[in-house]
Design a protein around this motif. Structure first.
Motif, PDB file in Angstrom:
ATOM      1  N   GLN A 217       0.821  -1.212   0.000  1.00 45.76           N
ATOM      2  CA  GLN A 217       0.000   0.000   0.000  1.00 45.76           C
ATOM      3  C   GLN A 217       0.856   1.263   0.000  1.00 45.76           C
ATOM      4  O   GLN A 217       0.351   2.346  -0.291  1.00 45.76           O
ATOM      5  N   ARG A 218       2.141   1.135   0.331  1.00 42.64           N
ATOM      6  CA  ARG A 218       3.086   2.246   0.261  1.00 42.64           C
ATOM      7  C   ARG A 218       4.147   1.901  -0.778  1.00 42.64           C
ATOM      8  O   ARG A 218       5.211   1.373  -0.438  1.00 42.64           O
ATOM      9  N   PRO A 219       3.892   2.128  -2.051  1.00 44.48           N
ATOM     10  CA  PRO A 219       4.777   1.641  -3.125  1.00 44.48           C
ATOM     11  C   PRO A 219       6.237   2.046  -2.971  1.00 44.48           C
ATOM     12  O   PRO A 219       7.132   1.223  -3.182  1.00 44.48           O
ATOM     13  N   LEU A 220       6.502   3.314  -2.614  1.00 44.50           N
ATOM     14  CA  LEU A 220       7.888   3.756  -2.526  1.00 44.50           C
ATOM     15  C   LEU A 220       8.618   3.089  -1.366  1.00 44.50           C
ATOM     16  O   LEU A 220       9.798   2.724  -1.483  1.00 44.50           O
ATOM     17  N   LEU A 221       7.935   2.922  -0.241  1.00 42.75           N
ATOM     18  CA  LEU A 221       8.547   2.238   0.897  1.00 42.75           C
ATOM     19  C   LEU A 221       8.734   0.753   0.601  1.00 42.75           C
ATOM     20  O   LEU A 221       9.736   0.148   1.012  1.00 42.75           O
ATOM     21  N   TYR A 222       7.781   0.161  -0.120  1.00 45.26           N
ATOM     22  CA  TYR A 222       7.909  -1.252  -0.489  1.00 45.26           C
ATOM     23  C   TYR A 222       9.126  -1.461  -1.383  1.00 45.26           C
ATOM     24  O   TYR A 222       9.902  -2.410  -1.188  1.00 45.26           O
ATOM     25  N   ILE A 223       9.305  -0.575  -2.353  1.00 49.58           N
ATOM     26  CA  ILE A 223      10.479  -0.668  -3.227  1.00 49.58           C
ATOM     27  C   ILE A 223      11.754  -0.534  -2.410  1.00 49.58           C
ATOM     28  O   ILE A 223      12.699  -1.326  -2.565  1.00 49.58           O
ATOM     29  N   SER A 224      11.806   0.467  -1.534  1.00 48.26           N
ATOM     30  CA  SER A 224      12.990   0.692  -0.707  1.00 48.26           C
ATOM     31  C   SER A 224      13.291  -0.514   0.170  1.00 48.26           C
ATOM     32  O   SER A 224      14.454  -0.950   0.280  1.00 48.26           O
ATOM     33  N   ASP A 225      12.258  -1.085   0.790  1.00 45.94           N
ATOM     34  CA  ASP A 225      12.462  -2.252   1.649  1.00 45.94           C
ATOM     35  C   ASP A 225      12.944  -3.454   0.845  1.00 45.94           C
ATOM     36  O   ASP A 225      13.831  -4.197   1.285  1.00 45.94           O
ATOM     37  N   CYS A 226      12.350  -3.682  -0.339  1.00 43.97           N
ATOM     38  CA  CYS A 226      12.762  -4.817  -1.167  1.00 43.97           C
ATOM     39  C   CYS A 226      14.224  -4.679  -1.585  1.00 43.97           C
ATOM     40  O   CYS A 226      14.990  -5.661  -1.542  1.00 43.97           O
ATOM     41  N   MET A 227      14.610  -3.483  -1.989  1.00 48.13           N
ATOM     42  CA  MET A 227      15.995  -3.286  -2.420  1.00 48.13           C
ATOM     43  C   MET A 227      16.961  -3.483  -1.247  1.00 48.13           C
ATOM     44  O   MET A 227      18.042  -4.035  -1.413  1.00 48.13           O
ATOM     45  N   HIS A 228      16.544  -3.029  -0.063  1.00 54.07           N
ATOM     46  CA  HIS A 228      17.377  -3.215   1.129  1.00 54.07           C
ATOM     47  C   HIS A 228      17.472  -4.698   1.496  1.00 54.07           C
ATOM     48  O   HIS A 228      18.555  -5.194   1.836  1.00 54.07           O
ATOM     49  N   ILE A 233      13.129  -6.094  -6.492  1.00 59.26           N
ATOM     50  CA  ILE A 233      11.727  -5.947  -6.079  1.00 59.26           C
ATOM     51  C   ILE A 233      11.030  -7.291  -6.225  1.00 59.26           C
ATOM     52  O   ILE A 233      11.110  -7.925  -7.281  1.00 59.26           O
ATOM     53  N   ILE A 234      10.367  -7.733  -5.178  1.00 61.96           N
ATOM     54  CA  ILE A 234       9.575  -8.960  -5.235  1.00 61.96           C
ATOM     55  C   ILE A 234       8.181  -8.571  -5.711  1.00 61.96           C
ATOM     56  O   ILE A 234       7.422  -7.914  -4.992  1.00 61.96           O
ATOM     57  N   TYR A 235       7.878  -8.966  -6.927  1.00 65.73           N
ATOM     58  CA  TYR A 235       6.591  -8.595  -7.520  1.00 65.73           C
ATOM     59  C   TYR A 235       5.508  -9.589  -7.122  1.00 65.73           C
ATOM     60  O   TYR A 235       5.747 -10.789  -7.046  1.00 65.73           O
ATOM     61  N   HIS A 236       4.331  -9.068  -6.919  1.00 67.83           N
ATOM     62  CA  HIS A 236       3.189  -9.825  -6.397  1.00 67.83           C
ATOM     63  C   HIS A 236       2.027  -9.678  -7.367  1.00 67.83           C
ATOM     64  O   HIS A 236       1.794  -8.608  -7.919  1.00 67.83           O
ATOM     65  N   MET A 237       1.318 -10.777  -7.595  1.00 66.78           N
ATOM     66  CA  MET A 237       0.134 -10.742  -8.449  1.00 66.78           C
ATOM     67  C   MET A 237      -0.944 -11.617  -7.826  1.00 66.78           C
ATOM     68  O   MET A 237      -0.788 -12.838  -7.758  1.00 66.78           O
ATOM     69  N   PRO A 238      -2.018 -11.013  -7.302  1.00 68.58           N
ATOM     70  CA  PRO A 238      -3.074 -11.831  -6.694  1.00 68.58           C
ATOM     71  C   PRO A 238      -3.998 -12.416  -7.753  1.00 68.58           C
ATOM     72  O   PRO A 238      -4.508 -11.708  -8.621  1.00 68.58           O
ATOM     73  N   ILE A 239      -4.202 -13.704  -7.691  1.00 68.63           N
ATOM     74  CA  ILE A 239      -5.161 -14.365  -8.577  1.00 68.63           C
ATOM     75  C   ILE A 239      -5.892 -15.395  -7.740  1.00 68.63           C
ATOM     76  O   ILE A 239      -5.268 -16.144  -6.995  1.00 68.63           O
ATOM     77  N   ILE A 246      -4.049 -18.230  -4.996  1.00 71.33           N
ATOM     78  CA  ILE A 246      -2.746 -18.389  -5.624  1.00 71.33           C
ATOM     79  C   ILE A 246      -2.083 -17.026  -5.698  1.00 71.33           C
ATOM     80  O   ILE A 246      -2.713 -16.053  -6.077  1.00 71.33           O
ATOM     81  N   ASP A 247      -0.815 -16.948  -5.347  1.00 68.80           N
ATOM     82  CA  ASP A 247      -0.039 -15.733  -5.518  1.00 68.80           C
ATOM     83  C   ASP A 247       1.288 -16.088  -6.139  1.00 68.80           C
ATOM     84  O   ASP A 247       1.916 -17.070  -5.746  1.00 68.80           O
ATOM     85  N   PHE A 248       1.709 -15.341  -7.113  1.00 73.69           N
ATOM     86  CA  PHE A 248       3.001 -15.589  -7.716  1.00 73.69           C
ATOM     87  C   PHE A 248       3.559 -14.275  -8.210  1.00 73.69           C
ATOM     88  O   PHE A 248       2.818 -13.334  -8.514  1.00 73.69           O
ATOM     89  N   PRO A 249       4.893 -14.158  -8.307  1.00 71.61           N
ATOM     90  CA  PRO A 249       5.477 -12.910  -8.780  1.00 71.61           C
ATOM     91  C   PRO A 249       5.342 -12.786 -10.278  1.00 71.61           C
ATOM     92  O   PRO A 249       5.365 -13.777 -11.005  1.00 71.61           O
ATOM     93  N   THR A 250       5.183 -11.565 -10.758  1.00 67.00           N
ATOM     94  CA  THR A 250       5.188 -11.290 -12.187  1.00 67.00           C
ATOM     95  C   THR A 250       6.635 -11.215 -12.646  1.00 67.00           C
ATOM     96  O   THR A 250       7.429 -10.452 -12.114  1.00 67.00           O
ATOM     97  N   LEU A 251       6.990 -12.029 -13.614  1.00 68.65           N
ATOM     98  CA  LEU A 251       8.371 -12.074 -14.081  1.00 68.65           C
ATOM     99  C   LEU A 251       8.583 -11.012 -15.163  1.00 68.65           C
ATOM    100  O   LEU A 251       7.676 -10.671 -15.877  1.00 68.65           O
TER     101      LEU A 251
END
Length: 251
Positions: A217-228, A233-239, A246-251
């Motif tokens: 919900q906080r895209p910039l903080l999520y990016i910063s945390d993932c890079m740290h 970035i761990i991408y998420h796609m809800p289906i 099922i959840d899997f990352p978008t490649l």
């Protein structure tokens, strides 16, 4: 900010998760407005959502050579219909990041708390509605009669798909149990630790996924945390739907 075994979390996940459940309950209570049968309403709603993002880009970032219009003190808050589109977009970070970077050259940050600010302070929402009205000569909130149309933008927001299953989550019994939510929060931290140690292998269970959604919900903080945490970035796609998740990352 939470750091557990080297995992950095810059978002107040528990507060955000509570807001998500509250927001989904509001969406469910406004079912007739939020989930109209006419697909053209979704198209026009998403059109206005894109303009709403542009409004933020103009008045908070000077997008489109509008540096003179920057006003960082101006609070631009989304009405319910727009927040629902935005919500479905940010939990698909690969799509959200791609859209923002292509459209604006930077990522528009999101905070679900701003929706509640507008809910609690009608003047803030009215200010946003007037700003939008002045900029685009139309209303931000649904109105008018639209020509019948096919569903568009599924590759961007998947709004039509999410209307079928996401609001049901707010009423799941497990989400009414504070102890279970606390355990799920710890489960999300463990999920992040496992990714750091072993790489991404599979998505979490539905209750832990609530906290993954909260983080995004906080895209910039999520990016910063993932890079740290992961140097990527761990991408998420809800289906899926309730009972078939099922959840899997978008490649």
């Amino acid at each position: 900010q939470v750091a557990t075994c080297g995992i950095k979390i810059s978002v107040d996940l528990q507060n955000t998760a509570a807001h998500i459940l509250q927001f989904l309950q509001i969406v469910t209570n406004e079912k007739s407005v939020m989930f109209p049968k006419d697909p053209s309403v979704y198209n026009h709603r998403i059109d206005r959502y894109f303009k709403f993002l542009e409004l933020i880009a103009i008045y908070h970032h000077g997008y489109g050579n509008r540096e003179g219009d920057i006003n960082l003190d101006m609070q631009i808050v989304p009405p319910l219909e727009i927040e629902w589109v935005w919500f479905t977009h940010v939990i698909r970070p690969a799509k959200y990041h791609a859209y923002c970077n292509q459209r604006f050259g930077f990522i528009i940050d999101h905070n679900i708390d701003n929706f509640f600010k507008g809910l609690e302070n009608k003047n803030l929402l009215d200010q946003t509605l007037q700003l939008y009205r002045d900029e685009y000569k139309e209303e931000l909130i649904d109105g008018g009669i639209f020509e019948p149309d096919e569903i568009k933008y599924l590759e961007t927001c998947d709004l039509y798909q999410d209307k079928e299953w996401y609001p049901k989550l707010a009423n799941l019994p497990v989400y009414q149990n504070p102890e279970f939510l606390k355990e799920s929060y710890q489960g999300y931290i463990q999920f992040m630790e496992n990714i750091k140690l072993e790489g991404f292998k599979h998505g979490p269970i539905i209750t832990i996924d609530l906290y993954w959604h909260s983080h995004q919900q906080r895209p910039l903080l999520y990016i910063s945390d993932c890079m740290h945490n992961f140097n990527e970035i761990i991408y998420h796609m809800p289906i899926g739907s309730v009972g078939n998740w099922i959840d899997f990352p978008t490649l």
